[in-house]
Design a protein around this motif. Structure first.
Motif: not given
Length: 312
Positions: A154-161
């Motif tokens: 995965w490119e990062s942990r995760f993105k969130s809004q």
């Protein structure tokens, strides 16, 4: 993140490699379509462990979307034994917990140590970062074994809004459910495989009250005390179908009667279509109406928040 500000969040995880998360890689012609089922089954399995309710999901070729509800009250209401039952579904229990369950602890110090461990698990069961870590770690391990390689998947942990209100929640859900249609891999919402809208429609066809492991819709005009999404399911289906027609026709302005839910939620129609097609394109850490912004900044002790506005 702050559950006191909002329990609803839109999360995205993207694959870091050129090889596909799912689907067919045009470079190697290798088919990874079976990985969609990995993710869907893992989401369902974790929903039985964590107090994280799944409102919407879509599994795409190189990323996936989740709209979640963090159910902190449910986690805090669980007994110690219920916490252990949930945690041991995915984890091996420490010896001291097994001894506590069998009544073999003799000292108060050991008992206090057990309670401290259980309390840490309780906090994790409503922690979105822990949920996403367990989901992504399992998929990354399976993919690396299949690809016979190591390293980041995965490119990062995760993105969130953060979804600050009902308008933001329903817009994010529609955005997620219409991802395959917008990407051109499905002609209709009901043909969008590995999405929550497809799962909900299939449940309706089988005369089920709600799809397995998905947060149910409840009518907020009734006295229903259950946890759930505060809308009628049929209103949401109508809204998704109406929005999907806008994508297919490619019209910048509206020329048909909007569904009643837009009027009830006081959502600006132009902003609605923008949210359902561009939610990730803007540098926004929160989605909602401007009236919520001041309270959110105070709660998070921030001077500025990038808000995707849904009101006029």
């Amino acid at each position: 993140m702050s559950v006191d500000v909002t329990p609803y969040y839109h999360c995205v995880s993207r694959c870091v490699r050129r090889s596909f998360l799912c689907g067919v890689n045009p470079l190697t012609e290798q088919n990874y379509e079976h990985r969609r089922d990995w993710i869907e089954q893992k989401i369902y399995a974790l929903s039985q462990v964590y107090c994280i309710d799944i409102c919407a999901y879509a599994i795409m070729s190189n990323h996936y979307h989740l709209v979640v509800h963090i159910n902190r009250d449910k986690a805090l209401a669980l007994s110690n034994h219920e916490i252990i039952e949930r945690w041991q579904q995915n984890h091996k229990l420490p010896v001291i917990i097994e001894r506590w369950l069998s009544g073999q602890l003799a000292s108060d110090t050991e008992k206090e140590a057990c309670i401290a461990i259980i309390d840490s698990w309780r906090s994790r069961l409503w922690n979105l970062s822990w949920y996403m870590k367990e989901l992504n770690f399992d998929i990354a391990c399976q993919a690396n074994r299949e690809d016979e390689c190591r390293g980041h998947f995965w490119e990062s942990r995760f993105k969130s809004q953060a979804l600050l209100d009902e308008q933001a929640l329903i817009a994010a859900m529609a955005y997620v459910d219409l991802n395959p249609l917008r990407a051109g891999v499905a002609a209709t919402p009901e043909a969008s495989v590995f999405t929550s809208i497809r799962a909900r429609l299939e449940a309706l066809n089988h005369q089920q009250e709600t799809a397995p492991c998905l947060h149910p819709f409840i009518d907020n005009l009734t006295n229903d005390k259950r946890d759930g999404i505060p809308f009628r399911l049929m209103d949401y289906i109508e809204l998704v179908d109406w929005t999907a027609r806008q994508y297919r026709e490619g019209k910048a302005c509206l020329n048909i009667t909007s569904p009643p839910i837009l009027q009830r939620l006081n959502i600006n129609q132009s902003n609605w279509l923008k949210a359902c097609s561009e939610l990730e394109k803007h540098r926004s850490s929160a989605v909602g109406c401007i009236q919520d912004l001041r309270a959110v900044k105070n709660a998070l002790n921030k001077k500025r928040i990038h808000l995707f506005r849904l009101d006029g």
